[in-house]
Design a protein around this motif. Structure first.
Motif, mmCIF file in Angstrom:
data_model
loop_
_atom_site.group_PDB
_atom_site.id
_atom_site.type_symbol
_atom_site.label_atom_id
_atom_site.label_comp_id
_atom_site.label_asym_id
_atom_site.label_seq_id
_atom_site.Cartn_x
_atom_site.Cartn_y
_atom_site.Cartn_z
ATOM 1 N N MET A 1 5.323 -2.496 -2.584
ATOM 2 C CA MET A 1 6.621 -2.292 -3.170
ATOM 3 C C MET A 1 6.507 -1.538 -4.508
ATOM 4 O O MET A 1 7.264 -0.619 -4.766
ATOM 5 N N LEU A 2 5.541 -1.942 -5.336
ATOM 6 C CA LEU A 2 5.349 -1.289 -6.624
ATOM 7 C C LEU A 2 4.951 0.173 -6.443
ATOM 8 O O LEU A 2 5.476 1.053 -7.122
ATOM 9 N N VAL A 3 4.057 0.435 -5.520
ATOM 10 C CA VAL A 3 3.615 1.810 -5.274
ATOM 11 C C VAL A 3 4.791 2.661 -4.798
ATOM 12 O O VAL A 3 4.960 3.796 -5.236
ATOM 13 N N GLY A 4 5.624 2.110 -3.936
ATOM 14 C CA GLY A 4 6.817 2.819 -3.480
ATOM 15 C C GLY A 4 7.758 3.133 -4.628
ATOM 16 O O GLY A 4 8.320 4.231 -4.713
ATOM 17 N N ALA A 5 7.929 2.174 -5.536
ATOM 18 C CA ALA A 5 8.803 2.383 -6.695
ATOM 19 C C ALA A 5 8.235 3.472 -7.611
ATOM 20 O O ALA A 5 8.982 4.327 -8.099
ATOM 21 N N LEU A 6 6.935 3.449 -7.836
ATOM 22 C CA LEU A 6 6.313 4.489 -8.664
ATOM 23 C C LEU A 6 6.463 5.862 -8.029
ATOM 24 O O LEU A 6 6.749 6.843 -8.712
ATOM 25 N N THR A 7 6.284 5.919 -6.718
ATOM 26 C CA THR A 7 6.427 7.181 -5.990
ATOM 27 C C THR A 7 7.839 7.729 -6.127
ATOM 28 O O THR A 7 8.028 8.909 -6.450
ATOM 29 N N ARG A 8 8.825 6.885 -5.897
ATOM 30 C CA ARG A 8 10.226 7.325 -6.011
ATOM 31 C C ARG A 8 10.559 7.748 -7.441
ATOM 32 O O ARG A 8 11.255 8.742 -7.657
ATOM 33 N N GLY A 23 -4.187 -0.451 -0.639
ATOM 34 C CA GLY A 23 -4.692 -1.806 -0.791
ATOM 35 C C GLY A 23 -3.831 -2.774 -0.011
ATOM 36 O O GLY A 23 -3.093 -2.385 0.890
ATOM 37 N N ASP A 24 -3.925 -4.035 -0.378
ATOM 38 C CA ASP A 24 -3.128 -5.069 0.258
ATOM 39 C C ASP A 24 -1.653 -4.827 -0.041
ATOM 40 O O ASP A 24 -1.271 -4.549 -1.173
ATOM 41 N N ALA A 25 -0.820 -4.958 0.975
ATOM 42 C CA ALA A 25 0.606 -4.643 0.840
ATOM 43 C C ALA A 25 1.339 -5.572 -0.117
ATOM 44 O O ALA A 25 2.362 -5.193 -0.683
ATOM 45 N N THR A 26 0.832 -6.771 -0.326
ATOM 46 C CA THR A 26 1.569 -7.713 -1.168
ATOM 47 C C THR A 26 0.831 -8.138 -2.429
ATOM 48 O O THR A 26 1.457 -8.639 -3.351
ATOM 49 N N ALA A 27 -0.487 -7.971 -2.478
ATOM 50 C CA ALA A 27 -1.204 -8.545 -3.612
ATOM 51 C C ALA A 27 -2.236 -7.613 -4.248
ATOM 52 O O ALA A 27 -2.979 -8.035 -5.104
ATOM 53 N N GLY A 28 -2.286 -6.377 -3.851
ATOM 54 C CA GLY A 28 -3.328 -5.496 -4.369
ATOM 55 C C GLY A 28 -3.069 -5.036 -5.793
ATOM 56 O O GLY A 28 -1.932 -4.806 -6.196
ATOM 57 N N ALA A 29 -4.146 -4.899 -6.570
ATOM 58 C CA ALA A 29 -4.060 -4.315 -7.899
ATOM 59 C C ALA A 29 -3.793 -2.815 -7.734
ATOM 60 O O ALA A 29 -4.010 -2.252 -6.668
ATOM 61 N N VAL A 30 -3.329 -2.176 -8.817
ATOM 62 C CA VAL A 30 -2.961 -0.764 -8.736
ATOM 63 C C VAL A 30 -3.569 0.000 -9.909
ATOM 64 O O VAL A 30 -3.418 -0.401 -11.062
ATOM 65 N N LEU A 31 -4.250 1.096 -9.602
ATOM 66 C CA LEU A 31 -4.684 2.071 -10.600
ATOM 67 C C LEU A 31 -3.807 3.302 -10.435
ATOM 68 O O LEU A 31 -3.553 3.739 -9.305
ATOM 69 N N ARG A 76 -14.685 0.137 -8.143
ATOM 70 C CA ARG A 76 -13.573 -0.813 -8.164
ATOM 71 C C ARG A 76 -13.173 -1.234 -6.758
ATOM 72 O O ARG A 76 -12.871 -2.383 -6.502
ATOM 73 N N ARG A 77 -13.168 -0.293 -5.804
ATOM 74 C CA ARG A 77 -12.793 -0.636 -4.422
ATOM 75 C C ARG A 77 -13.890 -1.452 -3.738
ATOM 76 O O ARG A 77 -13.598 -2.242 -2.859
ATOM 77 N N LYS A 78 -15.116 -1.278 -4.153
ATOM 78 C CA LYS A 78 -16.203 -2.095 -3.615
ATOM 79 C C LYS A 78 -16.011 -3.549 -4.036
ATOM 80 O O LYS A 78 -16.204 -4.466 -3.259
ATOM 81 N N TYR A 79 -15.610 -3.735 -5.284
ATOM 82 C CA TYR A 79 -15.359 -5.060 -5.837
ATOM 83 C C TYR A 79 -14.025 -5.624 -5.354
ATOM 84 O O TYR A 79 -13.893 -6.816 -5.110
ATOM 85 N N ASP A 80 -13.024 -4.749 -5.243
ATOM 86 C CA ASP A 80 -11.667 -5.166 -4.863
ATOM 87 C C ASP A 80 -11.120 -4.229 -3.780
ATOM 88 O O ASP A 80 -10.456 -3.240 -4.080
ATOM 89 N N PRO A 81 -11.366 -4.528 -2.498
ATOM 90 C CA PRO A 81 -10.894 -3.643 -1.426
ATOM 91 C C PRO A 81 -9.373 -3.594 -1.302
ATOM 92 O O PRO A 81 -8.840 -2.729 -0.607
ATOM 93 N N LEU A 83 -7.433 -2.854 -3.755
ATOM 94 C CA LEU A 83 -6.983 -1.978 -4.830
ATOM 95 C C LEU A 83 -6.246 -0.753 -4.291
ATOM 96 O O LEU A 83 -6.717 -0.080 -3.379
ATOM 97 N N TRP A 84 -5.081 -0.491 -4.853
ATOM 98 C CA TRP A 84 -4.327 0.729 -4.578
ATOM 99 C C TRP A 84 -4.712 1.756 -5.638
ATOM 100 O O TRP A 84 -4.862 1.421 -6.813
ATOM 101 N N VAL A 85 -4.843 3.009 -5.251
ATOM 102 C CA VAL A 85 -5.083 4.098 -6.196
ATOM 103 C C VAL A 85 -4.020 5.158 -5.915
ATOM 104 O O VAL A 85 -3.909 5.657 -4.800
ATOM 105 N N VAL A 86 -3.241 5.459 -6.948
ATOM 106 C CA VAL A 86 -2.119 6.388 -6.810
ATOM 107 C C VAL A 86 -2.235 7.467 -7.877
ATOM 108 O O VAL A 86 -2.492 7.167 -9.045
ATOM 109 N N GLU A 87 -2.077 8.710 -7.468
ATOM 110 C CA GLU A 87 -2.033 9.803 -8.434
ATOM 111 C C GLU A 87 -0.594 10.276 -8.558
ATOM 112 O O GLU A 87 0.063 10.563 -7.557
#
Length: 104
Positions: A1-8, A23-31, A76-81, A83-87
């Protein structure tokens, strides 16, 4: 949801977003990698503050060195699979980053 909001939000400001890693749809960290006209400038992470609020903070990683940035993401993804990464390639990235804190 957060990634979608950032994208919009990026698209509404005349920029665009690319999800580099899902990353995970409900609980992933975001870079978030901020760029302007293809020039990457900073890497932000959403961090929990002591008072319980989340804020976006620059993690001090140079986004301009592609090899270092890729190594950071890989570690970071090795430690936390989850994890979302968004540019986000957005005009006036610093202002946008400040506004991101009001969205969380």
């Amino acid at each position: 949801m957060l990634v979608g909001a950032l994208t919009r939000q990026a698209q509404a400001a005349g920029g665009f977003a690319a999800v580099l890693a899902k990353g995970d749809a409900t609980a992933g960290a975001v870079l978030v990698i901020l760029a302007e006209r293809g020039q990457k400038s900073s890497v932000l992470e959403r961090l929990l503050q002591p008072e319980g609020r989340y804020l976006w903070q620059d993690i001090g990683q140079s986004a301009q060195d592609e090899a270092q940035l890729n190594a950071l993401i890989e570690r970071r993804r090795k430690y936390d699979p989850d994890l979302w990464v968004v540019e986000l390639d957005i005009p006036n990235g610093e202002r946008f980053a400040a506004e991101m804190n009001s969205m969380t």
